[in-house]
Design a protein around this motif. Structure first.
Motif, PDB file in Angstrom:
ATOM      1  N   UNK A   1       0.829  -1.211   0.000  1.00  0.00           N
ATOM      2  CA  UNK A   1       0.000   0.000   0.000  1.00  0.00           C
ATOM      3  C   UNK A   1       0.861   1.257   0.000  1.00  0.00           C
ATOM      4  N   UNK A   2       0.524   2.123  -0.945  1.00  0.00           N
ATOM      5  CA  UNK A   2       1.125   3.453  -0.989  1.00  0.00           C
ATOM      6  C   UNK A   2       0.181   4.352  -0.208  1.00  0.00           C
ATOM      7  N   UNK A   3       0.678   4.935   0.864  1.00  0.00           N
ATOM      8  CA  UNK A   3      -0.205   5.631   1.793  1.00  0.00           C
ATOM      9  C   UNK A   3       0.225   7.084   1.957  1.00  0.00           C
ATOM     10  N   UNK A   4      -0.643   7.995   1.552  1.00  0.00           N
ATOM     11  CA  UNK A   4      -0.335   9.423   1.686  1.00  0.00           C
ATOM     12  C   UNK A   4      -0.445   9.834   3.152  1.00  0.00           C
ATOM     13  N   UNK A   5       0.382  10.792   3.551  1.00  0.00           N
ATOM     14  CA  UNK A   5       0.269  11.372   4.889  1.00  0.00           C
ATOM     15  C   UNK A   5      -0.876  12.386   4.883  1.00  0.00           C
ATOM     16  N   UNK A   6      -1.313  12.801   6.047  1.00  0.00           N
ATOM     17  CA  UNK A   6      -2.353  13.820   6.147  1.00  0.00           C
ATOM     18  C   UNK A   6      -3.676  13.231   6.614  1.00  0.00           C
ATOM     19  N   UNK A   7      -4.635  14.111   6.796  1.00  0.00           N
ATOM     20  CA  UNK A   7      -5.947  13.688   7.278  1.00  0.00           C
ATOM     21  C   UNK A   7      -6.907  13.514   6.118  1.00  0.00           C
ATOM     22  N   UNK A   8      -7.396  12.324   5.951  1.00  0.00           N
ATOM     23  CA  UNK A   8      -8.392  12.068   4.914  1.00  0.00           C
ATOM     24  C   UNK A   8      -9.096  10.772   5.276  1.00  0.00           C
ATOM     25  N   UNK A   9     -10.236  10.560   4.670  1.00  0.00           N
ATOM     26  CA  UNK A   9     -10.945   9.294   4.875  1.00  0.00           C
ATOM     27  C   UNK A   9     -10.518   8.352   3.756  1.00  0.00           C
TER      28      UNK A   9
END
Ligand SMILES: *[C@@H]1O[C@H](CO)[C@@H](O)[C@H](O)[C@H]1NC(C)=O
Ligand SMILES: *[C@@H]1O[C@H](CO)[C@@H](O)[C@H](O)[C@H]1NC(C)=O
Ligand SMILES: *[C@@H]1O[C@H](CO)[C@@H](O)[C@H](O)[C@H]1NC(C)=O
Ligand SMILES: *[C@@H]1O[C@H](CO)[C@@H](O)[C@H](O)[C@H]1NC(C)=O
Ligand SMILES: *[C@@H]1O[C@H](CO)[C@@H](O)[C@H](O)[C@H]1NC(C)=O
Ligand SMILES: *[C@@H]1O[C@H](CO)[C@@H](O)[C@H](O)[C@H]1NC(C)=O
Ligand SMILES: *[C@@H]1O[C@H](CO)[C@@H](O)[C@H](O)[C@H]1NC(C)=O
Ligand SMILES: *[C@@H]1O[C@H](CO)[C@@H](O)[C@H](O)[C@H]1NC(C)=O
Ligand SMILES: *[C@@H]1O[C@H](CO)[C@@H](O)[C@H](O)[C@H]1NC(C)=O
Ligand SMILES: *[C@@H]1O[C@H](CO)[C@@H](O)[C@H](O)[C@H]1NC(C)=O
Ligand SMILES: *[C@@H]1O[C@H](CO)[C@@H](O)[C@H](O)[C@H]1NC(C)=O
Ligand SMILES: CC(=O)N[C@H]1CO[C@H](CO)[C@@H](O)[C@@H]1O
Ligand SMILES: [Cu+2]
Length: 570
Positions: A302-310
């Motif tokens: 999994x490529x996972x972006x940082x930050x707040x998101x659903x």
């Protein structure tokens, strides 16, 4: 039970790498058995330092590595430094019975690797029976101090090591292959950095994750350590730009999907330019041969972006070409180009002094032979599989060829490996007879003078089954100057060679029922194995050995062996 760290988010930031010129680095490799759990099963596997995949080695161009290998396992083992040329020092190359005898349980060996012009991603792996299934890792070579990448500096980087996992013991898989004469047991999963991914029920929590910041670019250091299949790899909604392969820079090649063969490495830029979310990376097999069965599963990370998101649940999966999409495969393989810039020039041999033409084939022997009591083997028609280069099944000697050559021990190998096939035929005909599938066998080397300009054309054949073959040469990188379908045409095909920016590789996939032409200058004296990097094919005998003789100068001869060389009992 072991605790693994591969599901943690580990980003190696590039600041402060490669500070010192020509460093010597001395990592320790302890070969040991360790218990690992995958796909709900716990089993003991052979590891280096208890890690799977094994430790990543970091170095700068021109560094020297001293690797203390300590065998605390019950297996014979050797380690090969894949892509390191080992100039004048074949003693550290590693393939068992070619350049050394294996390290027996309880023994040690210090391998000295002097890096020269290699830069980018290389790797290391066991080169004894099938132990490389779990004994492998990345070797990252950074630009030397005061130089930079020929592309914008990435925010971070991550090695992506593709592997293949069997629930069975790999030693048993190997022994059954030899015993049965048929295809190997099909693996249970492919893995990305040791994990099959969460498409498997039992791998949900351990799936490998790579964390990225929106807007930043990352360097993927990809190694295909898979045993028996070429893989297609893709990241959902992102494009991949290859900027290096096999320890040399390439012209940027951007696509949604890449193809990578066992033995190959790629440096890939990935720009995190999509809406913050989680995206699957996924890999699955390409197999254009259509013969036999193979592992058709998909491995994910999994490529996972940082930050707040659903986050999307599940994350989007990339679209990967069909397993038999040989057009995509051949086309992609033929699209790589050397960077060939003024800072990174190329040096393609032109005045060819040695022309070699090697057929690479799958063959069949009658069953039984003396290695089994079976009267029916599991190959087609009850035959036993073999594989050949120029119709010769390579037979492993009991004394390593390097030792025999260096000490002039007679009777270990013959020096008459043919430059061309002994019989010519329509290599890719659909009408070949069973008789033509019977191979010869032997331990033969092809002798090359120092400083020859060699052109070697690999010709795939349709004997038994045309399949792709990722051919790997030890001791050298070579320029891939041409490739195509069908039979090589000596008159016509060279007219289309690329001598301007051919890629510099150490592994080239020769397409099924097709050919590939490579060139190299014999500036590295030694004993160098050349073989198919599909493990089943090398086990069936698809390999041969070059001996490159010493040149005239003292600087053009093989260096003496190290003091602790594991030699074969005479
Ligand atoms: C692996 O697990 C088995 C069974 O649980 C145990 O007997 C063995 O000692 C373990 N081996 C290692 C190397 O931890
Ligand atoms: C290990 O290698 C030695 C030769 O160096 C050989 O005699 C021995 O049989 C091998 N052992 C195994 C288990 O293969
Ligand atoms: C013969 O081959 C079969 C199929 O692989 C295997 O199950 C069996 O153990 C073999 N028998 C002997 C005596 O080698
Ligand atoms: C995963 O678990 C589900 C639900 O328990 C089951 O139906 C499915 O067959 C499992 N899949 C695999 C690949 O084991
Ligand atoms: C990914 O791409 C697909 C197809 O182009 C699109 O439908 C989807 O919305 C994208 N997903 C994300 C999270 O951007
Ligand atoms: C091969 O690649 C070229 C250039 O990218 C493209 O134009 C062509 O359509 C591709 N052919 C196939 C069969 O994919
Ligand atoms: C099989 O064994 C016989 C008798 O020991 C021997 O003559 C023959 O050469 C062997 N064949 C092979 C293929 O090794
Ligand atoms: C070689 O075989 C191919 C495939 O069967 C056929 O199309 C071709 O005509 C043959 N070439 C020659 C020279 O016979
Ligand atoms: C194949 O070999 C066998 C045994 O040597 C021989 O009898 C037969 O005629 C050969 N067949 C062909 C098509 O050459
Ligand atoms: C390979 O060698 C064997 C044994 O000499 C011979 O019978 C066979 O026809 C050869 N096959 C090819 C494709 O040259
Ligand atoms: C070895 O030394 C000679 C004489 O100095 C030089 O001409 C030659 O290029 C050198 N060879 C290599 C491989 O460095
Ligand atoms: C010196 C050394 O490391 N010996 C080990 C070799 O491997 C065997 C089998 O695992 C061990 O029992 C030895 O302690
Ligand atoms: Cu092969």
């Amino acid at each position: 039970m072991k605790v693994f760290v591969s599901s943690l988010i580990v980003l190696f930031l590039l600041s402060g790498v490669a500070q010192a010129r020509r460093k010597t680095r001395r990592p320790k490799f302890v070969i040991q058995d360790s218990n690992f759990t995958r796909l709900c099963n716990t089993k003991s596997i052979l590891t280096v330092n208890g890690e799977f995949p094994g430790p990543t080695i970091h170095a700068a161009r021109g560094d020297t590595l001293l690797i203390d290998i300590i065998n605390q396992s019950k297996e014979n083992i050797t380690i090969h430094w894949h892509g390191a040329k080992q100039y004048r020092f074949p003693w550290s190359d590693g393939p068992e019975f070619i350049t050394q005898c294996p390290l027996e349980p309880g023994t040690k060996f210090t391998q000295k690797i002097v890096l020269t012009d290699e830069v980018g991603t290389l790797w290391w792996h066991a080169h004894s029976e099938w132990s490389r299934a779990t004994v492998h890792g990345a070797l990252l070579v950074y630009p030397e101090e005061g130089t930079t990448y020929p592309f914008p500096k990435p925010r971070g980087e991550m090695q992506i090591v593709l592997g293949e996992w069997w629930n069975s013991d790999i030693g048993v898989v190997h022994d059954e292959l030899i015993e049965s004469g048929g295809d190997p047991e099909i693996s249970d999963a492919y893995v990305i950095n040791g994990q099959p991914g969460d498409l498997y029920n039992c791998s949900q929590s351990d799936t490998f994750r790579m964390k990225v910041e929106p807007g930043k670019t990352y360097l993927l250091r990809m190694v295909n350590a898979v045993m028996n299949n070429i893989l297609f790899f893709s990241v959902a909604n992102h494009s991949l730009t290859v900027v290096g392969s096999d320890g040399a820079y390439t012209k940027p090649l951007t696509s949604n999907v890449i193809s990578i063969a066992p033995g190959q490495t790629m440096d890939i830029l990935l720009e995190a330019n999509q809406p913050p979310n989680r995206y699957y990376m996924a890999a699955k097999a390409y197999n254009g041969g259509l013969r036999g069965q193979f592992d058709t599963t998909t491995t994910t990370a999994i490529l996972q972006y940082t930050g707040n998101y659903t986050p999307a649940s599940p994350p989007p999966l990339p679209t990967i070409p069909a397993f038999n999409d040989s057009d995509f495969q051949s086309n992609y393989t033929a699209s790589l180009r050397s960077l060939a810039s003024s800072e990174h020039p190329i040096d393609v041999p032109t005045n060819i002094s040695t022309h070699l033409f090697f057929t690479i084939s799958i063959n069949l022997n009658i069953c039984p032979d003396n290695s089994t009591a079976n009267t029916t083997c599991l190959g087609p028609g009850g035959n036993r599989f073999a594989a050949t280069v120029n119709n010769l099944t390579f037979v492993q000697p009991r004394i390593d060829i390097l030792q025999a050559y260096y000490k002039q021990i007679n009777g270990v190998y013959g020096d008459d490996f043919p430059d061309i096939p002994t019989t010519t035929f329509n290599y890719t005909s659909t009408l070949l007879t069973q008789n033509q599938t019977r191979p010869d066998a032997g331990t033969k080397v092809n002798m090359l003078e120092y400083n020859e300009n060699v052109e070697l054309v690999f010709q795939g054949t349709s004997l038994v089954a045309g399949v792709d073959h990722p051919m790997h040469l030890h001791g050298y990188s070579f320029y891939v100057v041409g490739s195509g379908p069908g039979n090589f045409d000596r008159e016509r095909d060279p007219l289309n060679y690329n001598l301007v920016d051919p890629p510099l590789q150490n592994t080239i996939t020769v397409r099924r029922n097709g050919w590939a032409a490579i060139r190299f200058r014999t500036n590295n004296p030694g004993v160098w194995l050349m073989h198919c990097h599909f493990e089943r094919h090398i086990s069936w005998g698809m390999g041969m050995v070059f001996i490159v003789k010493n040149g005239k100068g003292a600087n053009e001869t093989i260096l003496p062996p190290p003091a602790n060389m594991p030699e074969c009992p005479l």
